[in-house]
Scaffold this motif. Structure first.
Motif, PDB file in Angstrom:
ATOM      1  N   ASN A 230       0.828  -1.213   0.000  1.00 46.50           N
ATOM      2  CA  ASN A 230       0.000   0.000   0.000  1.00 46.50           C
ATOM      3  C   ASN A 230       0.862   1.262   0.000  1.00 46.50           C
ATOM      4  OD1 ASN A 230       0.162  -1.140   2.964  1.00 46.50           O
ATOM      5  ND2 ASN A 230      -0.084   1.072   3.214  1.00 46.50           N
ATOM      6  N   LYS A 296      -0.696   5.271   4.347  1.00 44.12           N
ATOM      7  CA  LYS A 296      -2.103   5.217   3.963  1.00 44.12           C
ATOM      8  C   LYS A 296      -2.432   3.864   3.352  1.00 44.12           C
ATOM      9  CE  LYS A 296      -2.313   9.464   5.277  1.00 44.12           C
ATOM     10  NZ  LYS A 296      -2.478   9.685   6.706  1.00 44.12           N
ATOM     11  N   PRO A 297      -3.619   3.328   3.647  1.00 41.85           N
ATOM     12  CA  PRO A 297      -4.736   3.964   4.355  1.00 41.85           C
ATOM     13  C   PRO A 297      -4.674   3.816   5.870  1.00 41.85           C
ATOM     14  CG  PRO A 297      -5.410   1.808   3.610  1.00 41.85           C
ATOM     15  CD  PRO A 297      -3.985   2.000   3.140  1.00 41.85           C
ATOM     16  N   TYR A 305      -7.351   2.254  10.366  1.00 40.58           N
ATOM     17  CA  TYR A 305      -7.378   3.176   9.235  1.00 40.58           C
ATOM     18  C   TYR A 305      -7.140   4.609   9.716  1.00 40.58           C
ATOM     19  CZ  TYR A 305      -9.293  -0.238   5.874  1.00 40.58           C
ATOM     20  OH  TYR A 305      -9.485  -1.293   5.023  1.00 40.58           O
ATOM     21  N   SER A 306      -6.720   5.437   8.780  1.00 43.70           N
ATOM     22  CA  SER A 306      -6.476   6.841   9.117  1.00 43.70           C
ATOM     23  C   SER A 306      -7.759   7.558   9.518  1.00 43.70           C
ATOM     24  CB  SER A 306      -5.817   7.566   7.942  1.00 43.70           C
ATOM     25  OG  SER A 306      -6.544   7.339   6.753  1.00 43.70           O
ATOM     26  N   CYS A 365      -7.703  12.476   5.540  1.00 48.26           N
ATOM     27  CA  CYS A 365      -6.748  12.482   4.423  1.00 48.26           C
ATOM     28  C   CYS A 365      -7.041  13.575   3.391  1.00 48.26           C
ATOM     29  CB  CYS A 365      -6.751  11.130   3.713  1.00 48.26           C
ATOM     30  SG  CYS A 365      -6.127   9.768   4.694  1.00 48.26           S
ATOM     31  N   TYR A 403      -4.705   1.978  -1.355  1.00 48.52           N
ATOM     32  CA  TYR A 403      -4.215   3.073  -0.528  1.00 48.52           C
ATOM     33  C   TYR A 403      -5.377   3.868   0.075  1.00 48.52           C
ATOM     34  CZ  TYR A 403      -5.086   5.594  -4.887  1.00 48.52           C
ATOM     35  OH  TYR A 403      -5.680   6.109  -6.022  1.00 48.52           O
ATOM     36  N   MET A 404      -6.623   3.359  -0.132  1.00 48.15           N
ATOM     37  CA  MET A 404      -7.817   3.978   0.453  1.00 48.15           C
ATOM     38  C   MET A 404      -8.481   2.973   1.385  1.00 48.15           C
ATOM     39  SD  MET A 404      -8.569   7.074  -1.108  1.00 48.15           S
ATOM     40  CE  MET A 404     -10.323   7.241  -1.411  1.00 48.15           C
ATOM     41  N   PRO A 405      -9.090   3.416   2.478  1.00 46.72           N
ATOM     42  CA  PRO A 405      -9.763   2.475   3.398  1.00 46.72           C
ATOM     43  C   PRO A 405     -10.886   1.712   2.706  1.00 46.72           C
ATOM     44  CG  PRO A 405      -9.521   4.647   4.405  1.00 46.72           C
ATOM     45  CD  PRO A 405      -9.159   4.806   2.961  1.00 46.72           C
TER      46      PRO A 405
END
Length: 426
Positions: A230, A296-297, A305-306, A365, A403-405
């Motif tokens: 990621n 990230k994420p 997660y962030s 983010c 790279y995204m939740p």
């Protein structure tokens, strides 16, 4: 705020650890060669450390944790619950550092040279100890030590990972380099008092900085090869390009260090001070920004997660993934801080609920405002209608962007979120 505070703190703290190792080298040289002329330089350097590293560093250090706790309370909680005794040990070393730097400065001409030498070595060991302990904690934020951690919950399994040691030696190299860069400021300031000594020390600081820069680049290339998938996915440019950019930057810095070695008289206080600012802006800030982005994420341990949602089970810590219950009941229902009037989406509150979902899901983010500067959604969603935005949300929820939740929501929450984002006229 966290980025600015953190960058200033890292400049101060890294200078401190590098200077501790430099102090040990200079004290050994002064003791073995009976170079009493080196002690005034060490005292001036130590006074600079007291202000630059231990005052500024001690203010910005808690500032990092204050801002980080506000931005990511669960991330900080994860670090504390995994490393509370590691952190306590690090504070013991840090307290010794603070006492040690005062002792080094104020007792330098009041105790015998052998005792002072021993003091400098213990100071260096304490400084490197703080680094080693903190690096294990920071590395966990990127990548837990071993896969066994999720089952055992062990601090050692969390601490010792694939990127812990390359990360630590990368930092050590930068610290050595910074000790030389700061040393050039001090040595150039002594030129009127003793030009020969000033030139000698400037040359030495040039060699120290070159050595540190080489170590930094070597371990940076190793470090880049230890990152999770990621981390590579979030890069805007290839890993090879990042390494190439860092090599070019290192070569530019090396020219400055070579000038200090070959023509030390050229280096004066304004030039040496300006170089600190150049390294801060061109070297340290992009590097720290890159490290923060590469997680990230996630924000800690590849399980938080962030946006503060727990994304996987960690049996060793008794932690359960929250993704299944969110997919079933919705984020508005399970989050205890959502106002009662927004827990159930209606035609009257749909836009307001969508706005809250965007804040809860995206704002750690992305800038949500049209005028936002940090990963603004306006750049990602420009010209898209509600259906187009919803298709992106479906893809993210299905894990289509690593790279995204991978946050799957009930249909009514997807609809409210998409409608709100479409209403912003990106």
């Amino acid at each position: 705020m966290m980025g600015i505070t953190g960058t200033i703190h890292i400049l101060a703290s890294h200078t401190s650890v590098g200077a501790a190792m430099l102090f040990a080298f200079l004290a050994y040289k002064a003791y073995k060669e009976n170079r009493t002329d080196l002690y005034p330089y060490m005292k001036k350097y130590g006074m600079f450390l007291l202000i630059f590293s231990y005052v500024i560093g001690s203010i910005t250090g808690p500032g990092i944790w204050y801002t980080a706790t506000a931005a990511s309370p669960r991330g900080i909680s994860a670090l504390i619950h995994n490393f509370v005794w590691v952190w306590a040990t690090e504070w013991v070393f840090f307290v010794y550092e603070v006492i040690g730097v005062f002792a080094l400065v104020y007792f330098i001409d009041k105790i015998d040279k052998k005792t002072h030498l021993k003091l400098t070595f213990t100071f260096a060991l304490a400084s490197v100890g703080t680094l080693a302990l903190i690096i294990g904690i920071i590395s966990f934020m990127m990548w837990p030590g071993t896969e066994a951690y999720y089952t055992t919950g062990s601090a050692s399994d969390a601490f010792f990972g694939t990127n812990t040691f390359p990360h630590m030696f990368l930092r050590i190299g930068f610290m050595i380099m910074m000790s030389g860069v700061i040393g050039l400021v001090i040595s150039s300031a002594m030129r009127k008092e003793n030009e020969a000594l000033s030139n000698e020390l400037s040359r030495k600081m040039g060699f120290v900085s070159l050595l540190g820069g080489f170590v930094t680049m070597f371990f940076f290339m190793w470090y880049m090869g230890t990152l999770p998938d990621n981390a590579h996915a979030v890069f805007n440019i290839t890993k090879e390009s990042i390494i190439q950019n860092r090599i070019i930057l290192a070569l530019v810095f090396s020219l400055y260090f070579l000038v200090a070695i070959v023509r030390p008289k050229v280096i004066n206080v304004p030039i040496a001070s300006a170089m600190i600012a150049v390294i801060l802006i061109a070297g340290l800030w992009p590097g720290e920004k890159l490290r923060e982005s590469m997680r990230k994420p996630y924000v800690a341990g590849q399980y938080i997660y962030s946006n503060q949602i727990v994304s996987r089970d960690v049996p060793g810590k008794g932690i359960k993934s929250e993704l299944p219950i969110i997919a079933e009941k919705g984020l508005l229902q399970v989050n205890p801080f959502v106002p009662e009037n927004l827990k159930v989406i209606t035609p009257n509150n749909k836009l307001e609920a969508g706005k809250l979902l965007a804040r809860m899901s995206c704002s750690n983010c992305h800038s949500l405002e049209v005028t936002g500067k940090f990963r603004p959604l306006k750049d990602r969603l420009a010209g898209m209608d509600k259906n187009g935005i919803k298709s992106i949300l479906y893809a993210i929820g299905a894990g289509g962007m690593n790279y995204m939740p991978a946050l799957k929501l009930p249909e009514q929450e997807y609809d409210a979120l998409a409608e709100y984002l479409a209403s912003q006229k990106y």
